[in-house]
Scaffold this motif. Structure first.
Motif, PDB file in Angstrom:
ATOM      1  N   TYR A 110      90.972  31.653  70.242  1.00 42.12           N
ATOM      2  CA  TYR A 110      90.694  30.644  71.273  1.00 42.12           C
ATOM      3  C   TYR A 110      91.706  29.507  71.258  1.00 42.12           C
ATOM      4  O   TYR A 110      91.789  28.757  72.219  1.00 42.12           O
ATOM      5  N   ARG A 134      86.031  42.609  67.233  1.00 38.29           N
ATOM      6  CA  ARG A 134      84.960  42.039  66.421  1.00 38.29           C
ATOM      7  C   ARG A 134      85.215  42.385  64.969  1.00 38.29           C
ATOM      8  O   ARG A 134      85.367  43.550  64.628  1.00 38.29           O
ATOM      9  N   PHE A 147      79.919  28.258  65.224  1.00 35.91           N
ATOM     10  CA  PHE A 147      79.607  29.660  65.002  1.00 35.91           C
ATOM     11  C   PHE A 147      80.719  30.276  64.153  1.00 35.91           C
ATOM     12  O   PHE A 147      81.891  29.865  64.263  1.00 35.91           O
ATOM     13  N   THR A 148      80.361  31.227  63.312  1.00 32.12           N
ATOM     14  CA  THR A 148      81.373  31.987  62.590  1.00 32.12           C
ATOM     15  C   THR A 148      82.368  32.541  63.595  1.00 32.12           C
ATOM     16  O   THR A 148      81.987  33.241  64.527  1.00 32.12           O
ATOM     17  N   ALA A 150      84.205  35.086  64.579  1.00 30.69           N
ATOM     18  CA  ALA A 150      84.138  36.456  64.083  1.00 30.69           C
ATOM     19  C   ALA A 150      84.932  37.442  64.931  1.00 30.69           C
ATOM     20  O   ALA A 150      84.746  38.649  64.801  1.00 30.69           O
ATOM     21  N   HIS A 151      85.800  36.953  65.803  1.00 33.56           N
ATOM     22  CA  HIS A 151      86.525  37.885  66.663  1.00 33.56           C
ATOM     23  C   HIS A 151      87.895  37.319  67.039  1.00 33.56           C
ATOM     24  O   HIS A 151      88.155  36.126  66.892  1.00 33.56           O
ATOM     25  N   ARG A 182      84.403  50.918  75.086  1.00 32.23           N
ATOM     26  CA  ARG A 182      84.070  49.615  75.627  1.00 32.23           C
ATOM     27  C   ARG A 182      85.151  48.586  75.315  1.00 32.23           C
ATOM     28  O   ARG A 182      86.064  48.850  74.543  1.00 32.23           O
ATOM     29  N   ASP A 184      84.716  45.957  73.594  1.00 36.93           N
ATOM     30  CA  ASP A 184      84.512  45.309  72.294  1.00 36.93           C
ATOM     31  C   ASP A 184      84.677  46.346  71.193  1.00 36.93           C
ATOM     32  O   ASP A 184      84.006  47.371  71.183  1.00 36.93           O
TER      33      ASP A 184
ATOM     34  N   ASP B 130      84.978  30.229  71.195  1.00 40.19           N
ATOM     35  CA  ASP B 130      84.742  31.110  72.329  1.00 40.19           C
ATOM     36  C   ASP B 130      83.699  32.118  71.864  1.00 40.19           C
ATOM     37  O   ASP B 130      83.776  32.658  70.760  1.00 40.19           O
ATOM     38  N   ILE B 132      81.421  35.545  72.635  1.00 35.76           N
ATOM     39  CA  ILE B 132      81.430  36.781  73.402  1.00 35.76           C
ATOM     40  C   ILE B 132      80.011  37.251  73.645  1.00 35.76           C
ATOM     41  O   ILE B 132      79.274  37.526  72.685  1.00 35.76           O
ATOM     42  N   ARG B 134      78.213  40.229  74.399  1.00 32.36           N
ATOM     43  CA  ARG B 134      78.340  41.687  74.468  1.00 32.36           C
ATOM     44  C   ARG B 134      77.119  42.238  75.174  1.00 32.36           C
ATOM     45  O   ARG B 134      75.979  41.966  74.766  1.00 32.36           O
ATOM     46  N   THR B 153      82.780  36.092  78.474  1.00 35.86           N
ATOM     47  CA  THR B 153      83.189  35.094  77.482  1.00 35.86           C
ATOM     48  C   THR B 153      82.603  33.737  77.841  1.00 35.86           C
ATOM     49  O   THR B 153      82.645  33.329  79.004  1.00 35.86           O
ATOM     50  N   MET B 181      75.119  32.381  62.509  1.00 33.88           N
ATOM     51  CA  MET B 181      75.286  33.005  63.825  1.00 33.88           C
ATOM     52  C   MET B 181      76.779  33.182  64.097  1.00 33.88           C
ATOM     53  O   MET B 181      77.561  32.252  63.921  1.00 33.88           O
ATOM     54  N   ARG B 182      77.154  34.377  64.518  1.00 34.07           N
ATOM     55  CA  ARG B 182      78.553  34.689  64.777  1.00 34.07           C
ATOM     56  C   ARG B 182      78.929  34.366  66.226  1.00 34.07           C
ATOM     57  O   ARG B 182      78.080  34.047  67.048  1.00 34.07           O
ATOM     58  N   SER B 183      80.194  34.515  66.512  1.00 36.71           N
ATOM     59  CA  SER B 183      80.702  34.227  67.854  1.00 36.71           C
ATOM     60  C   SER B 183      80.518  35.405  68.809  1.00 36.71           C
ATOM     61  O   SER B 183      80.958  35.341  69.949  1.00 36.71           O
ATOM     62  N   ASP B 184      79.922  36.491  68.365  1.00 35.69           N
ATOM     63  CA  ASP B 184      79.639  37.614  69.275  1.00 35.69           C
ATOM     64  C   ASP B 184      78.135  37.811  69.344  1.00 35.69           C
ATOM     65  O   ASP B 184      77.479  38.015  68.343  1.00 35.69           O
ATOM     66  N   TRP B 185      77.599  37.744  70.558  1.00 34.33           N
ATOM     67  CA  TRP B 185      76.157  37.830  70.783  1.00 34.33           C
ATOM     68  C   TRP B 185      75.859  39.098  71.578  1.00 34.33           C
ATOM     69  O   TRP B 185      76.440  39.319  72.636  1.00 34.33           O
TER      70      TRP B 185
END
Lengths: 416, 416
Positions: A110, A134, A147-148, A150-151, A182, A184, B130, B132, B134, B153, B181-185
């Motif tokens: 980011y 991811r 947030f972590t 993570a991507h 996909r 991701d 940022d 994500i 998902r 995003t 909590m991670r950055s991908d949901w």
DNA sequence: CCGGGGACTGAATCAAAAC
DNA sequence: TGTTTTGATTCAGTCCCCG
């Protein structure tokens, strides 16, 4: 080749021949080196540019150990304007040397990815996907303030909106257990034995990318023999992946230490397996069969009736490979696809699956079945010829004449 | 309120009182409406702006059915420059009305998110993550020419780099089974009964967002009673989520049909549960305990020895709430934290977990255990007081004086 | 602005110790 | 010696808040 860079920079830039330097790591600034390459000479660009992380002070874990940060000079920019100027400059060169059907991949976080994406669009690249890497094992957020993270994000873009780019759809579907791949992707970060260390046991490069990521990128959007350029080569993961997958590559790297490391790493890396196993798509487009060939080979006879699935629409086979419906003034003639559009009322129609022949037992078979039958026969004939060829010439290299047997699998394999 | 828009636009723009219009959907252009709001009046902005999809022609599925696309006029822009100008305009207003500690969320796809992210940075917002989204059930890619576009995003940004923004870390950790909590949901798209339909059974809005997404956004970065503004309100999912979570909201929407739909939808939506269950963080900061209180309450005595985990370092408790080590010239005095830093050599130290007392059985207990004991006793005392108060005043509303019992849980609940 | 209290980490890899 | 357990280390990091 081992000139010192200040001298080389002062000399007029000699043109570089992509075919000559394929497989090499070029020491230098990527913009200057790309300027020496001709227009439209590479099939793909993979770029892992500086992220412009803008880190402030040191960060410590709860146990007081210090987090190793990216502190290299190459990641320092005065401000966003400086970063944008740098981005536009290298990207414009990358676009110039990209073939019309070529695509570019850029990875970022980011911190920089929004500048990168906007620059791509401003330069009239055409974004095809943003792909999310991811991480299975990201670094946690130690202070609990976000947030972590993570991507990371990859942007995949074609040279322009009308580009006929390559996407090995079926190969990636296979990689994803039969479901469409996909946007991701779940992959581990680069660690363990894959992570390069220097003599002191410290990581050799702050941001080495995992090979698995590059395998997937190359498998998705390139074919064996394609030329892939990486302007921020680092420790050369792109080269290792390219070598393993039978793609050619050009690496550009500014740091002489990394150039040396990448060069020896790639020399030691395993070579491509039998290129026939590496496939462009692994499932290349099947050879085209003209509908008329079904008549010529006797699988259909002139006058045979074709009907749609419901039996409501009906056409007759003609000798010229077209089909006709009705009689007299209301008669209509066209290809199986055109007549399918007329019958179905839809915007398009695949005549091969729309039209059927009635079997002796009264059930309907799509004429696609006849086409598959014909393809299998043709393939059998070619395989026999290819086996003869292999016996003559027992090594693993690609055949020079792009023999018929390989054509189906590698239509775009260059003849070197 | 039911003036026609052309007339309203010609009138001088009257100021709007945020407290007055909280809970309403304002019909109008979001830039014009935001201009009527005072500086620094909202705690959070959630924005789902037009994506500028740039769709060429209609898309059909393999079975020839047509894919319902976003074809509304609000998604049409002449070019990127027009989209950028629009983005900068609404975002600058959003920043002006945002409180210094406020944050903004913007959601988008690869068509617009890079313009959005760059604009945020250009306006000196400070990107925090940022995120994500998902999709469990994305629309497939029907042509097999790209990866399934399986995510969108969100960008989460603070008003500026030094902003003391809110992040309900523990509440989100709880939501993620005890891990950060991670950055991908991973969340499903909005469908089924949640998806609003018009009288003809067609979807009422092309881009309705799932409530689950908004719940998570609001839980992460707002507190009960906070005022949340959504400048592209659509069918009002932000309002429904805000109502359910005890946040106040202002919605702005240009399409009168959507204004009416959102208004009635929110009126019918369930109200917040007991606000004590909605928590800001659910785990607000514990009341501070001075180390000296342990001595005053007799949990520690002057002269008691504290040791670190290894037993190598040792200090003695003083009457003034400090601790001392050594004697004579080499004596050092300081807080438990300062002496922990000295002993550990690290850049910082939490003395509460660094120092231990030796139990009668010889094992070590961190002095944090004594602190927890004291906190529990204090809380018991306060609960008793609060219960008395509740008996006097039996309804469910928040107590006017922000009574001690609730202070821990909802320090920022407005008194309004 | 400064000073000080004190809150805050998950998965993977590898080495060393324990069993 | 073989196996399991424990601990240390590491990963593209824009990482505190209050008086």
């Amino acid at each position: 080749m081992s000139r010192r860079r200040p001298i080389a920079a002062a000399l007029p830039a000699e043109p570089l021949d992509p075919a000559q330097i394929a497989g090499q790591v070029i020491d230098g600034d990527c913009i200057a080196v790309m300027r020496r390459l001709p227009d439209a000479c590479v099939d793909m660009v993979f770029a892992d540019p500086p992220y412009n992380l803008q880190l402030a002070g040191p960060l410590h874990r709860p146990n007081n150990s210090r987090v190793a940060a990216v502190e290299d000079d190459w990641d320092k920019f005065a401000d966003f304007a400086a970063y944008d100027a740098f981005t536009h400059a290298w990207m414009a060169e990358a676009r110039r040397i990209l073939k019309p059907a070529g695509t570019i991949w850029v990875i970022g976080s980011y911190h920089n990815i929004f500048r990168v994406g906007a620059a791509l669009q401003d330069l009239e690249f055409w974004i095809l996907n943003d792909v999310i890497w991811r991480k299975t094992n990201p670094m946690p957020n130690f202070r609990g303030r976000r947030f972590t993270n993570a991507h990371e994000t990859l942007i995949w873009a074609a040279r322009d909106a009308r580009s006929r780019y390559r996407f090995n759809y079926k190969a990636l579907k296979q990689l994803n257990d039969g479901l469409q791949m996909r946007s991701d992707w779940l992959l581990p970060i680069c660690s363990g034995p894959e992570r390069l260390k220097d003599d002191d046991g410290r990581k050799a490069h702050a941001t080495q990318k995992p090979l698995a990521l590059l395998y997937r990128v190359l498998q998705a959007a390139s074919a064996p023999g394609d030329l892939v350029l990486d302007p921020f080569f680092g420790t050369g993961s792109t080269g290792v992946a390219a070598k393993a997958l039978g793609r050619r590559f050009i690496g550009i790297e500014r740091d002489p230490g990394h150039v040396a490391l990448a060069t020896s790493r790639i020399a030691a890396a395993p070579d491509a397996a039998d290129p026939r196993l590496l496939g462009g798509d692994g499932f290349e487009r099947e050879p085209r069969i003209a509908f008329g060939l079904l008549v010529e080979t006797g699988l259909l006879a002139v006058g045979d009736a074709l009907v749609d699935r419901t039996g409501r629409h009906r056409v007759r086979v003609r000798a010229d490979g077209l089909v006709e419906a009705g009689r007299g003034r209301s008669q209509a003639i066209g290809s199986i696809h055109q007549m399918g559009v007329k019958a179905s009322g839809g915007p398009s129609c695949n005549g091969w699956v729309f039209w059927h022949v009635r079997r002796p037992d009264g059930t309907l078979e799509p004429i696609d079945g006849l086409r598959q039958h014909l393809r299998a026969e043709i393939a059998r004939g070619r395989d026999a010829a290819a086996d003869d060829h292999d016996d003559d010439d027992g090594d693993d290299r690609m055949v020079d004449e792009a023999g018929d047997a390989d054509l189906t699998t590698y239509p775009e394999q260059p003849v070197s």
